[in-house]
Design an enzyme around this catalytic site. Structure first.
Site, PDB file in Angstrom:
ATOM      1  CD  GLU A 114      -1.914   1.987   2.122  1.00 20.52           C
ATOM      2  OE1 GLU A 114      -1.337   2.997   1.673  1.00 20.52           O
ATOM      3  OE2 GLU A 114      -2.322   1.872   3.282  1.00 20.52           O
ATOM      4  CB  CYS A 122      -2.311   5.949   3.219  1.00 24.90           C
ATOM      5  SG  CYS A 122      -2.784   4.940   4.604  1.00 24.90           S
TER       6      CYS A 122
END
Lengths: 523, 523
Positions: B265, B302
């Site tokens: 990720e 994120c």
């Protein structure tokens, strides 16, 4: 239907501009008409542009409409009638009954995916409803469905001109998922590919779908394939073929600015274990079954039993002797192409240098005829020589004689990833079989008891896949309804008003799906 | 508990031999005791050997036992008490309440996976029973379940010292799937990692599991990580961090003789769309909500809203003006590490060269304090300059002013893959929102309406994932119960006697699973 030698860029037949390929009847070594000129970069890009333009609307077709489309492809293929059987048989050297069976399987596969699409389980709908009062923070309303990845490039296989080519498993599962498909036809059966490609394009038209849902390309070298896999509008790849071919596509896909998944089914030697009690009790039947499985279709199956593993002794000797009696009665068979035939000959030649040849089938009577072979090696030799694990595509197998069960285990741990592993066992073999099972689960995608690995059922439970190098992605299958999952990704919708939600996620559950609702599966 | 500075190779605490890392309190720039010497190749291999030895038995633990193990980890982490909160807060500069909340989330996540394991849906059991009379060929009995891939390497994240580190989402989902886990601790919070690692190891011991189920490694450079990912016994990788870090691991995983999946990720700027009616009706609330989401946790999420997209005009001007009033009241916040702080400063500096700075937060009062920034650019500039799409990890966002809805669409098509996309809309915005939705579905893993992307619920429907470069594999999520699916592969059992079948597949269905039985989902 007159074959035209043209590609299909959406609904438009288009002649390539590059070097042409031409089918060669492998039984007679005769070139067949017409020539199929290869596509150039611009034609590949045109197909990709059409696929991309079609994607957003095709992926939101209703489940019923998409299922009807798959059913229509099956009907259109059946409507090709005997011309398809004739052409496929001539291009591949495979006998008519085999091609007829493969057509039934191909159309059955399309209809199986139609049922799968209608059922809608692949959407994997999950709903977590809002909890506005939750402490310390409110929970929003969250809903998940799966959407297709995008246009998919499919590479036809040489050994299944129908079931793993233009409208084969990869195409059917990608279309089922909602992905437009661009097929690069296998050079060995371009006429078969054109016939089937036109059937698919007709079905696109029949169903009023955007033309970019399907295109068909030809190409003699790597240009078309690499251009296709490198195009930013292609989002996944399906491939069945050699290890080197699969690895080249995987590397091209990984080298893109946006890497994409490649589902390559590549290389497997499919170990068959003969356990002592079974070998002792029914060596004769095992020898007959083995020879039948080994030589079926000239051995040109990815699940061909290329390796036999057993503990040495009198029972194994009797099995090997019996196979050595049966194999010489087995006629040589025409292989798919001259290239496959010569690769087979090279593979056999290489094995001859590393293992002992114990039996051969009948000698060739015509061009490109592959002769069956049986080799024998000790487990020590097998463990010390990677050549003995290389796939020889054709009717050749290697018997590995082990000192004891422990060596069977070591040979098994030494194996690369496989599509299948087969256990022949009787009641008294259950203990050693149970001991070996964890190893085989780690090594293969499908485990069989008292059967033969050739023959792959199209159903929900099938796994035609396995750890590398059997495939490039062990998390999936290329046969059976679970193959649809390869071309999907999850998307979550948070706090969406009902009117903006896709149908599958709306509050009233209009598709009557069994959702995972607040942690419980709906009845 | 006294911190030892040691790794955990299975149950054995072991001191590394390579260059040590040491936590540095980012708020004071003070190094903290103890030093954590890095592991060497041999120690990595020892952890891999233990994980491999544990795999076959751990993966066949009962659903109940495995769930209890996950619950026990949660208990053991809670039992660490205030020491964990203190240490994590000191190592990361994150305030105590944030760490307390993250601990609750981490333990809740482990318990959610325990529930998921017990329910057993992830086994995806499919049964096609034998049809011995079927023509032209009998159908064998075929049964599919999922098994874990093998030992998994997990790389802890800097910004979630608990929820995405040693016992975070990747570890929890891999353990839930039946995979042993080897964690490479993030260098920024080694003490937190040791505390949690020892809690996990205690849980392994409490539950009588083989010690190799869990190991914890440290390392200052790339050696430990690359050795780990390259080890043949590691079968998958979980990573949360930078794009360059994720790509390096992906390349190492692809270069292995047996390539393995990497779930990285990486990078996302999380576009937020302000539709005209919503912007007109509630610009003030949107400005407040935006600033709160942007500056939360110093912007170190994120899912931080790094991009705002709207049609230019008076309403957007008012929004930008209001944010420009609010942002200067926002205090600078201590960032996680000196490295992250300087990367943030560089990212802001780069944006200054390509876009117009319109507002800043308060200036830094201490070391490593990140100052919020808002930039503005035209859609034409954005479309012509890839720099404007680079993630700046921290509290910085860019407003892209578009000429009209068509340009909003072009900007959206131009975006790289994202974790989230957010739509702020009112009733009158539904038509343009519906038009844009297909683009956003293709671009992001989670779509939100009238919320803010920061805040990721751990539940069944969550998708924390998305097309490249948001992640390396859009087919999965790293948050929520569907994360377990990343570490599984299907295996098919053909014609197995019941006594040789795994429990999940036995005829009597002893686990009471809702199987897909002959094409029908059991009630």
């Amino acid at each position: 239907m007159t074959l035209t030698g043209k590609m299909l860029i959406g609904r438009q037949p288009l002649c390539g501009t590059r070097e042409a390929i031409r089918a060669i009847n492998p039984a007679t070594h005769t070139p067949m008409e017409p020539a199929y000129a290869g596509g150039e970069r611009q034609q590949v890009e045109q197909a990709c542009a059409l696929a991309w333009a079609a994607f957003d609307s095709y992926r939101e077709t209703t489940l019923a409409d998409r299922a009807t489309f798959l059913d229509t492809i099956a009907e259109r293929i059946e409507a090709l009638g005997d011309e398809l059987i004739e052409r496929a048989s001539a291009e591949t050297g495979l006998p008519r009954p085999r091609i007829q069976g493969e057509r039934a399987r191909t159309c059955g596969q399309l209809r199986t995916f139609a049922r799968c699409v209608r059922a809608g389980e692949w959407l994997d709908v999950r709903v977590d409803t809002a909890q506005p009062e939750r402490q310390p923070m409110a929970r929003p309303d969250l809903r998940q469905r799966h959407i297709p990845l995008g246009p998919v490039a499919v590479f036809g296989a040489s050994n299944f001109p129908l079931a793993f080519s233009v409208a084969g498993g990869d195409t059917a599962s990608a279309l089922a998922a909602g992905c437009p498909v661009i097929v690069k036809a296998h050079g060995a059966h371009p006429g078969t590919s054109e016939l089937v490609g036109r059937a698919v394009a007709q079905a696109v038209n029949d169903c009023g779908l955007p033309e970019g849902v399907f295109s068909l390309l030809y190409g003699s070298g790597h240009e078309v394939g690499i251009t296709l896999v490198s195009d930013p509008r292609i989002k996944a790849v399906g491939f069945t073929g050699s290890r080197s071919g699969g690895m080249a596509l995987t590397q091209a896909a990984q080298a893109r600015p946006e890497p994409i998944p490649v589902y390559a089914e590549m290389s497997s030697i499919n170990p068959v274990y003969l356990f002592p009690a079974a070998l002792h009790a029914r060596g004769e039947a095992l020898a007959q079954g083995f020879v039948a499985s080994l030589t079926q279709g000239a051995g040109q199956f990815c699940t061909n039993p290329g390796l036999v593993i057993a503990v040495q002794g009198a029972a194994l000797d009797r099995f090997v002797n019996r196979v050595s009696e049966l194999l010489p009665r087995s006629p040589a068979q025409t292989m798919l192409t001259a290239g496959i035939f010569s690769a087979y000959a090279e593979g056999v030649e290489a094995l001859t240098r590393h293992a002992r040849l114990v039996a051969q089938g009948q000698a060739a009577q015509g061009p490109n005829q592959g002769q069956a072979h049986l080799f024998l090696a000790s487990a020590d030799a097998f463990l010390g020589n990677a050549h003995l694990q290389a796939e020889v595509f054709g009717a050749t197998s290697l018997v590995v004689a082990c000192a004891d069960e422990e060596q069977v285990r070591r040979v098994s741990e030494h194996l690369e990833g496989q599509l299948t592993a087969t256990l022949h066992l009787d009641e008294d073999d259950l203990v050693p079989a149970r001991t070996l099972l964890p190893v085989l689960e780690r090594k293969a995608g499908r485990l069989l008891v008292n059967g033969w690995p050739t023959g792959v059922e199209v159903c929900d439970a099938m796994v035609h896949g396995g750890p590398f190098p059997a495939t490039s992605d062990s998390r999936s299958t290329s046969v059976g309804t679970a193959a649809i999952l390869r071309f999907l990704r999850p998307v979550c919708y948070q706090d969406f008003p009902d009117s903006l939600l896709p149908t599958a996620l709306q509050h009233s559950n209009p598709l009557l799906l069994r959702r995972l609702l607040d942690g419980q599966r709906e009845a």
